[in-house]
Structure formats: C-alpha cells, structure tokens
Design a protein around this motif. Structure first.
Motif, short mmCIF file in Angstrom:
data_model
loop_
_atom_site.label_atom_id
_atom_site.label_comp_id
_atom_site.label_asym_id
_atom_site.label_seq_id
_atom_site.Cartn_x
_atom_site.Cartn_y
_atom_site.Cartn_z
N LEU A 169 0.83 -1.20 0.00
CA LEU A 169 0.00 0.00 0.00
C LEU A 169 0.87 1.26 0.00
O LEU A 169 0.66 2.17 -0.80
N ALA A 170 1.87 1.30 0.88
CA ALA A 170 2.76 2.46 0.95
C ALA A 170 3.52 2.64 -0.37
O ALA A 170 3.68 3.78 -0.85
N ARG A 216 2.57 1.69 -3.40
CA ARG A 216 1.63 2.19 -4.42
C ARG A 216 1.38 3.69 -4.23
O ARG A 216 1.35 4.45 -5.20
N ASN A 217 1.20 4.10 -2.97
CA ASN A 217 1.01 5.53 -2.69
C ASN A 217 2.23 6.34 -3.13
O ASN A 217 2.11 7.40 -3.74
N ASN A 218 3.42 5.84 -2.81
CA ASN A 218 4.64 6.54 -3.16
C ASN A 218 4.84 6.59 -4.67
O ASN A 218 5.29 7.60 -5.22
N HIS A 221 -1.77 3.73 -10.00
CA HIS A 221 -1.20 3.33 -8.71
C HIS A 221 -2.17 3.65 -7.57
O HIS A 221 -2.31 2.85 -6.63
N ALA A 222 -2.82 4.81 -7.62
CA ALA A 222 -3.78 5.16 -6.58
C ALA A 222 -4.94 4.18 -6.55
O ALA A 222 -5.39 3.75 -5.48
N ALA A 274 -3.81 1.04 -4.92
CA ALA A 274 -3.74 1.24 -3.46
C ALA A 274 -5.13 1.16 -2.85
O ALA A 274 -5.31 0.58 -1.77
N LYS A 321 -4.76 8.65 1.93
CA LYS A 321 -3.68 9.03 1.02
C LYS A 321 -3.94 8.62 -0.43
O LYS A 321 -3.79 9.43 -1.35
N PRO A 322 -4.37 7.37 -0.69
CA PRO A 322 -4.66 7.05 -2.09
C PRO A 322 -5.86 7.82 -2.64
O PRO A 322 -5.89 8.15 -3.83
N ARG A 366 -4.27 11.10 -3.59
CA ARG A 366 -3.46 10.95 -4.81
C ARG A 366 -4.37 10.77 -6.03
O ARG A 366 -4.10 11.29 -7.11
N ARG A 367 -5.46 10.02 -5.85
CA ARG A 367 -6.40 9.82 -6.96
C ARG A 367 -7.02 11.14 -7.38
O ARG A 367 -7.12 11.44 -8.57
#
Length: 168
Positions: A69-70, A72-74, A91-92, A95, A104-105, A108-109
């Motif tokens: 998960l981390a 994918r977020n990064n 990636h978001a 995640a 966080k995702p 990011r999304r």
C-alpha cells in the motif's frame, strides 16, 4: 502506462533472503531520493521494492499488504511529480483496492484526476474523503483550491511526444 512500472525489472542485485525486509529498505532509499528531489530514481527504487515485495510469495500478511500500500502511494506521488497523471491514477486505484477509503490514495487519486482535467470526478472523490478526519480535511482543501484553479486555468495540452510544444 510507461511510468515507473517498467523500472521494476531493473537492478542486478540478488534478492535478499527476506524479500519484505529488502523491499522495506528499498522503500526507505526511495523516500530519501524523493526528499532529495531525485524523483526518477525514487520511482525506480519504489518499483523495484514493489516487485521484491510481490516476490515474497504473499507470506508477509498484514506487513506485506501495508508495505505494498505504501509503495503504491509513493509510486502515485512519483508519477504525479513526473507529470504522468494517468500512471499516478493507476497506482492510486491499486492502493485503493488494498485499502478502500484510505486517505492518502484517495488524495493521490483526486490529484491525478485534477491533472487529467477530470474535475467532476475529483470533486466526487473529495466528497468521499469528508468522513476521514482532519488530515483529509486539509488535503481536501488543497484539492478544492487546485480544482478551482484548473477550472479557471485549464492545463495546456502537450504534444504527443510529451514535450511542451511551446518550449524550444
């Protein structure tokens, strides 16, 4: 997409005995590179770490899931910084499959959707964040500000090559 995912196959180093420990070390390396503004190298480190975590056979349980998960977020953050919002969105979304509703995702999304000019979807994603607490509230405020800015100043289209047609 053609972003960081292709970097996962790079690197000639041998896989460590504990893939999760090796992946976590690569993630930390990526974090340092990202903080130093070395986005492309950070992206490659995160992608290699993701591949290493995946090769661990899924035996890591919650630790493997949290690390993936981390990562994918990064990776989403790297792709956004590298101006590859479609890859960031991918990636978001991955995640969010691991942790639906995670702040966080979702953030990011929303950033990726805004960068793609999909303001309505970004606003809907923002509404999904409202129950997630104060941290998301701050991020939501930034996303709303960015959405208003994009509405008034739409992103310029780039040539197919990815280069800005106005730059020489």
């Amino acid at each position: 997409g053609g972003g960081c995912a292709g970097a996962a196959s790079g690197g000639a180093e041998a896989a460590p005995a504990a893939p999760l420990a090796g992946a976590a070390a690569l993630k930390e390396e990526g974090n340092s590179l990202f903080s130093a503004g070395r986005t492309q190298e950070a992206c490659a480190a995160y992608a290699r770490a993701r591949g290493m975590a995946a090769s661990g056979g899924g035996g890591g349980g919650d630790a493997s899931r949290a690390l993936t998960l981390a990562l994918r977020n990064n990776l989403a953050g790297c792709e956004l910084k590298a101006d590859r919002p479609a890859d960031a969105l991918s990636h978001a979304d991955e995640a969010l499959l691991l942790s639906p509703g995670a702040a966080k995702p979702l953030y990011r999304r929303a950033q990726a959707l805004l960068a793609l000019g999909r303001v309505g979807e970004a606003a809907a994603r923002r509404r999904a964040c409202t129950s997630l607490g104060a941290v998301v509230y701050e991020r939501r405020t930034v996303v709303l500000r960015e959405a208003r800015h994009i509405r008034h100043h739409p992103p310029r289209r780039r040539a197919i090559s990815g280069r800005d047609p106005d730059r020489r």
